[in-house]
Design an enzyme around this catalytic site. Structure first.
Site, PDB file in Angstrom:
ATOM      1  N   ASN A  42       0.830  -1.196   0.000  1.00 47.81           N
ATOM      2  CA  ASN A  42       0.000   0.000   0.000  1.00 47.81           C
ATOM      3  C   ASN A  42       0.869   1.252   0.000  1.00 47.81           C
ATOM      4  O   ASN A  42       1.958   1.279   0.563  1.00 47.81           O
ATOM      5  CB  ASN A  42      -1.016  -0.004   1.148  1.00 47.81           C
ATOM      6  CG  ASN A  42      -0.420  -0.161   2.528  1.00 47.81           C
ATOM      7  OD1 ASN A  42       0.554  -0.870   2.732  1.00 47.81           O
ATOM      8  ND2 ASN A  42      -1.038   0.479   3.509  1.00 47.81           N
ATOM      9  N   ILE A  43       0.364   2.275  -0.681  1.00 53.12           N
ATOM     10  CA  ILE A  43       1.082   3.539  -0.829  1.00 53.12           C
ATOM     11  C   ILE A  43       0.109   4.660  -0.490  1.00 53.12           C
ATOM     12  O   ILE A  43      -0.845   4.904  -1.229  1.00 53.12           O
ATOM     13  CB  ILE A  43       1.614   3.709  -2.273  1.00 53.12           C
ATOM     14  CG1 ILE A  43       2.534   2.535  -2.634  1.00 53.12           C
ATOM     15  CG2 ILE A  43       2.336   5.047  -2.426  1.00 53.12           C
ATOM     16  CD1 ILE A  43       2.923   2.496  -4.106  1.00 53.12           C
ATOM     17  N   GLU A  44       0.344   5.300   0.650  1.00 53.07           N
ATOM     18  CA  GLU A  44      -0.557   6.353   1.098  1.00 53.07           C
ATOM     19  C   GLU A  44      -0.194   7.700   0.484  1.00 53.07           C
ATOM     20  O   GLU A  44       0.906   7.899  -0.027  1.00 53.07           O
ATOM     21  CB  GLU A  44      -0.530   6.451   2.627  1.00 53.07           C
ATOM     22  CG  GLU A  44      -1.101   5.226   3.299  1.00 53.07           C
ATOM     23  CD  GLU A  44      -1.094   5.311   4.808  1.00 53.07           C
ATOM     24  OE1 GLU A  44      -1.789   4.481   5.414  1.00 53.07           O
ATOM     25  OE2 GLU A  44      -0.400   6.174   5.387  1.00 53.07           O
ATOM     26  N   CYS A  53      -4.143   0.766  -2.647  1.00 54.43           N
ATOM     27  CA  CYS A  53      -4.070  -0.489  -1.893  1.00 54.43           C
ATOM     28  C   CYS A  53      -3.038  -1.418  -2.511  1.00 54.43           C
ATOM     29  O   CYS A  53      -2.742  -1.342  -3.706  1.00 54.43           O
ATOM     30  CB  CYS A  53      -5.432  -1.179  -1.893  1.00 54.43           C
ATOM     31  SG  CYS A  53      -6.738  -0.252  -1.093  1.00 54.43           S
ATOM     32  N   GLU A  55      -3.168  -4.555  -3.305  1.00 49.01           N
ATOM     33  CA  GLU A  55      -3.644  -5.438  -4.370  1.00 49.01           C
ATOM     34  C   GLU A  55      -3.634  -4.738  -5.722  1.00 49.01           C
ATOM     35  O   GLU A  55      -3.201  -5.304  -6.727  1.00 49.01           O
ATOM     36  CB  GLU A  55      -5.071  -5.927  -4.060  1.00 49.01           C
ATOM     37  CG  GLU A  55      -5.184  -6.745  -2.788  1.00 49.01           C
ATOM     38  CD  GLU A  55      -5.448  -5.918  -1.536  1.00 49.01           C
ATOM     39  OE1 GLU A  55      -5.971  -6.485  -0.567  1.00 49.01           O
ATOM     40  OE2 GLU A  55      -5.130  -4.701  -1.513  1.00 49.01           O
ATOM     41  N   CYS A  89     -10.361  -4.811  -0.023  1.00 50.75           N
ATOM     42  CA  CYS A  89     -11.489  -3.877   0.007  1.00 50.75           C
ATOM     43  C   CYS A  89     -12.337  -4.071  -1.255  1.00 50.75           C
ATOM     44  O   CYS A  89     -11.955  -4.791  -2.178  1.00 50.75           O
ATOM     45  CB  CYS A  89     -10.985  -2.441   0.104  1.00 50.75           C
ATOM     46  SG  CYS A  89     -10.262  -1.784  -1.427  1.00 50.75           S
TER      47      CYS A  89
END
Length: 138
Positions: A42-44, A53, A55, A89
């Protein structure tokens, strides 16, 4: 890859997550036929809707690198920061559905390394697909 080695790999890969806001690291590891396994973390982003996300990062990266993702056998989802089993998600489920077969195994882990396994069709039974977009056949 045996379970112990796989769990160690998942823990290692989770360290690459960029999570300065939530501190909640996630890795998605896709087992493909042959040696074409791939992963994403994940990369915010400070603008939260731009966060990606693990995936979707994995799938987009694989496509961008010309990896044939037509034969995904298993998807492993892990976070060292989750006490619960971690599932994709809704947005990731839709993205995954575009590229895998319904009988693909999704293995969801907790931070102890315990896992549950479900067929993708069980966790996302009504995906939108090409026939929905093109309309019903006459």
């Amino acid at each position: 890859m045996n379970n112990e080695k796989l769990l160690e790999k998942l823990k290692e890969l989770s360290q690459y997550a960029y999570v300065p806001y939530s501190n909640f690291r996630v890795v998605a590891f896709f087992e493909n036929q042959g040696d074409q396994n791939f992963y994403g973390v994940n990369i915010e982003n400070a603008s939260y809707p731009n966060t990606m996300c693990a995936e979707r990062v994995a799938i987009h990266s694989a496509i961008n690198n010309n990896v044939n993702i037509a034969n995904i056998k298993k998807i492993h989802i892990f976070s060292p920061d989750s006490k619960d089993y971690l599932s994709p998600c809704g947005g990731c489920r839709q993205t995954i559905s575009e590229h895998i077969k319904n009988d693909c195994d999704v293995i969801m882990y907790n931070n102890k390394g315990e896992s549950i396994r479900k067929k993708f069709s069980k966790i996302f039974p009504l995906a939108i697909d090409q026939k929905n977009i093109k309309g019903a056949k006459k």
